[in-house]
Design a protein around this motif. Structure first.
Motif, PDB file in Angstrom:
ATOM      1  N   PHE A 411       0.948  -1.236   0.031  1.00 50.68           N
ATOM      2  CA  PHE A 411       0.153   0.017  -0.036  1.00 50.68           C
ATOM      3  C   PHE A 411       0.913   1.086  -0.077  1.00 50.68           C
ATOM      4  N   GLY A 412       2.076   1.083  -0.831  1.00 49.18           N
ATOM      5  CA  GLY A 412       2.703   2.263  -1.013  1.00 49.18           C
ATOM      6  C   GLY A 412       2.059   3.299  -1.911  1.00 49.18           C
ATOM      7  N   ARG A 413       2.978   4.114  -2.480  1.00 50.29           N
ATOM      8  CA  ARG A 413       2.087   5.265  -3.371  1.00 50.29           C
ATOM      9  C   ARG A 413       1.406   4.577  -4.513  1.00 50.29           C
ATOM     10  N   VAL A 414       2.106   3.460  -5.322  1.00 51.92           N
ATOM     11  CA  VAL A 414       1.224   2.916  -6.421  1.00 51.92           C
ATOM     12  C   VAL A 414       0.075   2.179  -5.805  1.00 51.92           C
ATOM     13  N   GLY A 415       0.300   1.302  -4.772  1.00 50.12           N
ATOM     14  CA  GLY A 415      -0.912   0.750  -4.203  1.00 50.12           C
ATOM     15  C   GLY A 415      -2.205   1.529  -3.746  1.00 50.12           C
ATOM     16  N   GLN A 416      -1.654   2.503  -3.195  1.00 47.43           N
ATOM     17  CA  GLN A 416      -2.649   3.695  -2.692  1.00 47.43           C
ATOM     18  C   GLN A 416      -3.344   4.140  -4.030  1.00 47.43           C
ATOM     19  N   THR A 417      -2.608   4.326  -5.350  1.00 50.50           N
ATOM     20  CA  THR A 417      -3.442   5.149  -6.439  1.00 50.50           C
ATOM     21  C   THR A 417      -4.437   4.150  -6.856  1.00 50.50           C
ATOM     22  N   VAL A 418      -4.145   2.761  -7.079  1.00 44.42           N
ATOM     23  CA  VAL A 418      -4.738   1.684  -7.670  1.00 44.42           C
ATOM     24  C   VAL A 418      -6.078   1.773  -6.584  1.00 44.42           C
ATOM     25  N   ALA A 419      -5.772   1.555  -5.314  1.00 43.84           N
ATOM     26  CA  ALA A 419      -6.913   1.507  -4.450  1.00 43.84           C
ATOM     27  C   ALA A 419      -8.169   2.788  -4.603  1.00 43.84           C
ATOM     28  N   ARG A 420      -7.494   3.874  -4.781  1.00 46.65           N
ATOM     29  CA  ARG A 420      -8.404   5.149  -4.862  1.00 46.65           C
ATOM     30  C   ARG A 420      -9.095   4.988  -6.063  1.00 46.65           C
ATOM     31  N   PHE A 421      -8.345   4.244  -7.386  1.00 49.55           N
ATOM     32  CA  PHE A 421      -9.458   4.180  -8.586  1.00 49.55           C
ATOM     33  C   PHE A 421     -10.263   3.181  -8.351  1.00 49.55           C
ATOM     34  N   LEU A 422      -9.873   2.168  -7.675  1.00 53.47           N
ATOM     35  CA  LEU A 422     -10.881   1.073  -7.482  1.00 53.47           C
ATOM     36  C   LEU A 422     -12.241   1.446  -6.559  1.00 53.47           C
ATOM     37  N   ALA A 423     -12.010   2.213  -5.623  1.00 60.82           N
ATOM     38  CA  ALA A 423     -12.991   2.730  -4.785  1.00 60.82           C
ATOM     39  C   ALA A 423     -13.786   3.727  -5.523  1.00 60.82           C
ATOM     40  N   THR A 424     -13.223   4.761  -6.564  1.00 59.32           N
ATOM     41  CA  THR A 424     -13.902   5.524  -7.236  1.00 59.32           C
ATOM     42  C   THR A 424     -14.969   4.830  -7.994  1.00 59.32           C
ATOM     43  N   ILE A 472      -2.951  -7.584  -7.196  1.00 61.91           N
ATOM     44  CA  ILE A 472      -2.298  -6.786  -7.788  1.00 61.91           C
ATOM     45  C   ILE A 472      -0.773  -6.833  -6.749  1.00 61.91           C
ATOM     46  N   ILE A 473       0.165  -6.947  -7.267  1.00 60.74           N
ATOM     47  CA  ILE A 473       1.546  -6.948  -6.508  1.00 60.74           C
ATOM     48  C   ILE A 473       2.247  -5.571  -6.882  1.00 60.74           C
ATOM     49  N   THR A 474       2.088  -4.582  -5.904  1.00 49.44           N
ATOM     50  CA  THR A 474       2.576  -3.239  -6.222  1.00 49.44           C
ATOM     51  C   THR A 474       3.830  -2.683  -5.728  1.00 49.44           C
ATOM     52  N   PHE A 475       4.568  -3.562  -5.038  1.00 47.10           N
ATOM     53  CA  PHE A 475       5.706  -3.269  -4.420  1.00 47.10           C
ATOM     54  C   PHE A 475       6.890  -3.629  -5.482  1.00 47.10           C
ATOM     55  N   ALA A 476       7.671  -2.613  -5.769  1.00 42.17           N
ATOM     56  CA  ALA A 476       8.824  -2.854  -6.795  1.00 42.17           C
ATOM     57  C   ALA A 476       9.951  -3.367  -6.352  1.00 42.17           C
ATOM     58  N   GLU A 477       9.965  -4.351  -5.627  1.00 44.46           N
ATOM     59  CA  GLU A 477      10.958  -5.305  -4.857  1.00 44.46           C
ATOM     60  C   GLU A 477      10.966  -6.459  -5.742  1.00 44.46           C
ATOM     61  N   ASP A 478      11.937  -6.647  -7.171  1.00 48.03           N
ATOM     62  CA  ASP A 478      11.248  -7.721  -7.716  1.00 48.03           C
ATOM     63  C   ASP A 478      11.535  -9.127  -7.291  1.00 48.03           C
ATOM     64  N   GLU A 479      12.733  -9.182  -6.142  1.00 46.55           N
ATOM     65  CA  GLU A 479      12.808 -10.742  -5.563  1.00 46.55           C
ATOM     66  C   GLU A 479      11.585 -11.023  -4.895  1.00 46.55           C
ATOM     67  N   ARG A 480      11.298 -10.058  -3.856  1.00 44.43           N
ATOM     68  CA  ARG A 480      10.115 -10.386  -3.100  1.00 44.43           C
ATOM     69  C   ARG A 480       8.893 -10.604  -3.764  1.00 44.43           C
ATOM     70  N   HIS A 494      -6.628 -19.879 -10.630  1.00 40.11           N
ATOM     71  CA  HIS A 494      -7.370 -19.077 -11.540  1.00 40.11           C
ATOM     72  C   HIS A 494      -7.440 -17.562 -11.595  1.00 40.11           C
ATOM     73  N   ALA A 495      -6.829 -16.987 -10.336  1.00 37.52           N
ATOM     74  CA  ALA A 495      -6.701 -15.550 -10.393  1.00 37.52           C
ATOM     75  C   ALA A 495      -5.865 -14.695 -11.540  1.00 37.52           C
ATOM     76  N   GLU A 496      -6.166 -13.682 -11.859  1.00 32.71           N
ATOM     77  CA  GLU A 496      -5.406 -12.897 -12.680  1.00 32.71           C
ATOM     78  C   GLU A 496      -4.387 -12.151 -11.665  1.00 32.71           C
ATOM     79  N   ILE A 497      -3.155 -12.351 -12.097  1.00 28.90           N
ATOM     80  CA  ILE A 497      -2.318 -11.730 -11.091  1.00 28.90           C
ATOM     81  C   ILE A 497      -1.422 -10.493 -12.075  1.00 28.90           C
ATOM     82  N   ILE A 498      -1.418  -9.401 -11.573  1.00 31.20           N
ATOM     83  CA  ILE A 498      -0.717  -8.323 -12.151  1.00 31.20           C
ATOM     84  C   ILE A 498       0.321  -7.782 -11.288  1.00 31.20           C
ATOM     85  N   VAL A 499       1.446  -7.783 -11.805  1.00 27.96           N
ATOM     86  CA  VAL A 499       2.860  -7.574 -11.057  1.00 27.96           C
ATOM     87  C   VAL A 499       3.804  -6.371 -11.485  1.00 27.96           C
ATOM     88  N   ARG A 500       3.918  -5.472 -10.609  1.00 25.68           N
ATOM     89  CA  ARG A 500       4.680  -4.444 -10.874  1.00 25.68           C
ATOM     90  C   ARG A 500       6.134  -4.619 -10.556  1.00 25.68           C
TER      91      ARG A 500
END
Length: 653
Positions: A411-424, A472-480, A494-500
């Motif tokens: 829930f960093g900056r990218v996660g918060q932006t995604v959540a804001r648009f989903l809530a809207t 949605i995986i939003t943290f930009a730590e590729d190994e993690r 079956h889930a769609e997984i989008i990775v940043r």
């Protein structure tokens, strides 16, 4: 080799090793410098024969520390927190100083030494406490704000203490109150002069310096201002540190504040390290060892007095019991300014060396225990609270079995932006993040987020990751992210997984691990920039969207690879995963001349041919039946080692 040079070299070596070791076990660097001084001092190795040789340089560290304190001093913040600062903070400093001073006078029979001891023990460690509050996500809590308010007043109280200590040592027939009044008049005059300079002269000076964009000149000017201000106050018979504080306060309201702070920090930290090292050198190890039980008892007794005083004042002010106890516990230790006052008192011979060693020992013990005390604050004060209050302690909310259609991990900056648009859009989501402070702030703002690490399977099960439709995986730590991705695919096929991800280095590995789509920051930023450029160049929006969609559907196939430069990160661990572009010219008699690409089998070398340039013509789509000719320029894409092997193969076979 020069003896002084050897001494400094050995001192730096031991300081580097100790700071590294202490930070590894999460102890303050101040303790490492103190221990370095003890080791270099006369009681152990005796490297430094005369610590007074380094006194002036160490004093510069104190000057820069007070200058930084002045920069950080915020008059608006102090006014906003005035109830806590001048109520709780002033009450704590005055009562603790008075109690400790009276106890010291009854023991030593000397009011001057009593005042020094009282003032020293009343202070707490701003540097250590603020850092630990930030790391434990308690800075924005009520007890955290109360603690900061007390520390703010303590920092203000240091300034008059630095003025009074030299006056106590003055062998004059004039009464101390008269001396203090004269000092205050001098101080008022100096403040007026410095404030006038700060208001009318310094902004113009720094504006001209900033125009030149020369970093070293900015640093030199900052150091000069701090030292000139310190020199002016010393000229009036006051402390250099007071002048530095005033200079910092003048510049603290300017637009250059943050740049000044950044420039001065390395010098301040190094010189302060040397100052604490000289304090360690003055510690009599035999006295310390012989009185270890008294020192430990002193830490406990001083901590209890501070705890009870803060609890009592906060209770009178109507603060909650858990916040009052918590704030008192966080302030139990002696602070870095205590070492400054002890050193100053030793210089003016107001304290016996043996007693100074014991006070330094109390400070070292207290600081070492501070991280543990703040991290375990809630559990330590729990027995002091009624059961109902203890149960209501604010902990980061944990996943409680809630499930949601969309799961946002991070829930960093990218996660918060995604959540804001989903809530809207009215789409139900659930987020988890491992930063407790961020979670508490987000909950207060109405976000649906819980505390937990996405790397833990039990946390993923608690938020029903096995039932989510979109993750949605939003943290930009590729190994993690790769590790979390594998765990998710193990429980949800079956889930769609989008990775940043940061770039395309691990794009293939993530796709193989089960990602539906990988979104690399660098490539997406490039696409957004291209879309803006094409739009402003008159290209129809439909064609732009088609091109963007094609790039994403092909997993950015045409965008992989870049031309390396001198600034390219050549980290050996990343090198084999990078995709470079390299142009190879085929001179006469090259092995590849006259051969088709299919015959060369470059795929076996993990190399792709992006294009071939022939005279004025460029072939951007080349297939297996394409025949290479003399003077062709072949653009290769692949890892650095693969490209090196491919170039050699094209030229020599």
């Amino acid at each position: 080799m020069n003896s002084a040079f050897t001494d400094v070299l050995l001192l730096l070596a031991i300081a580097v090793v100790l700071v590294w070791a202490f930070r590894r076990i999460k102890l303050p660097a101040i303790l490492a410098y103190l221990v370095a001084g003890i080791i270099a001092g006369p009681d152990i190795t005796g490297w430094i024969h005369d610590p007074d040789e380094y006194h002036f340089i160490a004093e510069l560290g104190v000057v820069l520390l007070l200058f930084s304190l002045g920069l950080e001093f915020s008059l608006p913040k102090m006014i906003a927190m005035r109830k806590l600062v001048f109520g709780l903070g002033a009450g704590q400093v005055v009562l603790c100083t008075a109690l400790f001073a009276i106890a010291a006078y009854l023991w030593l029979g000397d009011w001057a030494a009593g005042f020094v001891i009282g003032g020293t023990l009343a202070l707490s460690s701003t540097a250590v406490v603020i850092k630990q509050l930030g790391e434990s996500a308690q800075l924005t809590s009520r007890k955290g704000q109360m603690t900061v308010a007390v520390l703010l007043f303590q920092d203000i109280a240091v300034v008059p203490m630095l003025i009074i200590i030299p006056l106590l040592a003055a062998s004059s027939d004039v009464a101390i109150w008269q001396s203090l009044a004269i000092a205050l008049l001098k101080g008022a005059l100096v403040v007026a002069v410095l404030m006038a300079i700060g208001k009318w002269l310094l902004p113009h000076v720094f504006r001209e310096i900033a125009k030149l964009r020369t970093d070293e000149l900015f640093v030199l000017a900052t150091l000069l201002v701090a030292l000139v201000a310190g020199g002016m106050t010393q000229l009036f018979g006051l402390s250099m540190a007071l002048g530095a504080f005033l200079a910092g306060m003048m510049l603290g309201e300017s637009k250059y504040k943050h740049q000044l702070e950044a420039d001065i920090r390395p010098f301040r930290d190094i010189l302060m390290g040397l100052f604490f090292t000289t304090v360690g050198m003055q510690l009599d190890l035999q006295v310390f060892v012989n009185n270890l039980h008294w020192i430990a008892l002193g830490v406990v007794a001083i901590g209890l007095v501070k705890l009870l005083i803060v609890r009592g004042i906060a209770g009178v002010m109507g603060e909650r019991a858990e916040d009052a106890w918590g704030s008192g516990l966080m302030l139990f230790q002696m602070g870095e300014f205590g070492f400054v006052l002890v050193s100053l008192a030793l210089t003016y011979q107001l304290l016996p060396a043996e007693l100074a060693s014991m006070i330094v020992g109390v400070g070292v013990f207290g600081m070492a225990l501070t991280p543990l005390a703040i991290q375990r604050c809630n559990s330590i004060i729990a027995p002091l609270l009624p059961k109902a209050s203890a149960a209501n302690e604010t902990l980061p909310p944990q996943p409680n079995g809630d499930s949601s259609r969309v799961l946002v991990l991070g829930f960093g900056r990218v996660g918060q932006t995604v959540a804001r648009f989903l809530a809207t859009e009215g789409i139900d989501y659930l987020a988890i993040d491992h930063d407790a402070k961020r979670v508490q702030e987000a909950i207060a703002g109405g976000a649906k987020v819980f505390f937990g690490s996405a790397s833990r399977r039990d946390i993923l099960k608690a938020v029903h990751a096995d039932e989510a439709e979109l993750i949605i995986i939003t943290f930009a730590e590729d190994e993690r992210a790769l590790e979390v991705l594998k765990a998710l695919r193990g429980m949800n096929e079956h889930a769609e997984i989008i990775v940043r991800s940061r770039d395309d280095v691990r794009l293939q590995a993530m796709m193989e691990a089960g990602a539906t789509q990988v979104v690399p920051d660098t490539l997406e930023a490039s696409l957004m920039l291209v879309s803006q450029i094409l739009s402003r160049s008159g290209v129809p929006i439909r064609r732009i969207l088609t091109r963007l969609d094609h790039a994403r559907r092909s997993h950015y196939g045409d965008m992989h690879g870049f031309y390396p430069g001198e600034t390219t990160d050549m980290d050996p661990e990343k090198l084999d995963r990078l995709q470079f572009l390299h142009a190879v010219a085929l001179p006469e008699h090259s092995y590849a001349c006259g051969q088709q690409l299919a015959q060369l089998q470059l795929d076996d070398l993990n190399i792709k041919v992006k294009s071939v340039r022939r005279a004025e013509q460029e072939f951007t789509e080349v297939h297996g039946d394409f025949t290479l000719q003399q003077d062709d320029v072949v653009l290769l894409a692949g890892s650095p080692r693969a490209i090196e092997a491919g170039e050699s193969y094209l030229l020599n076979g």
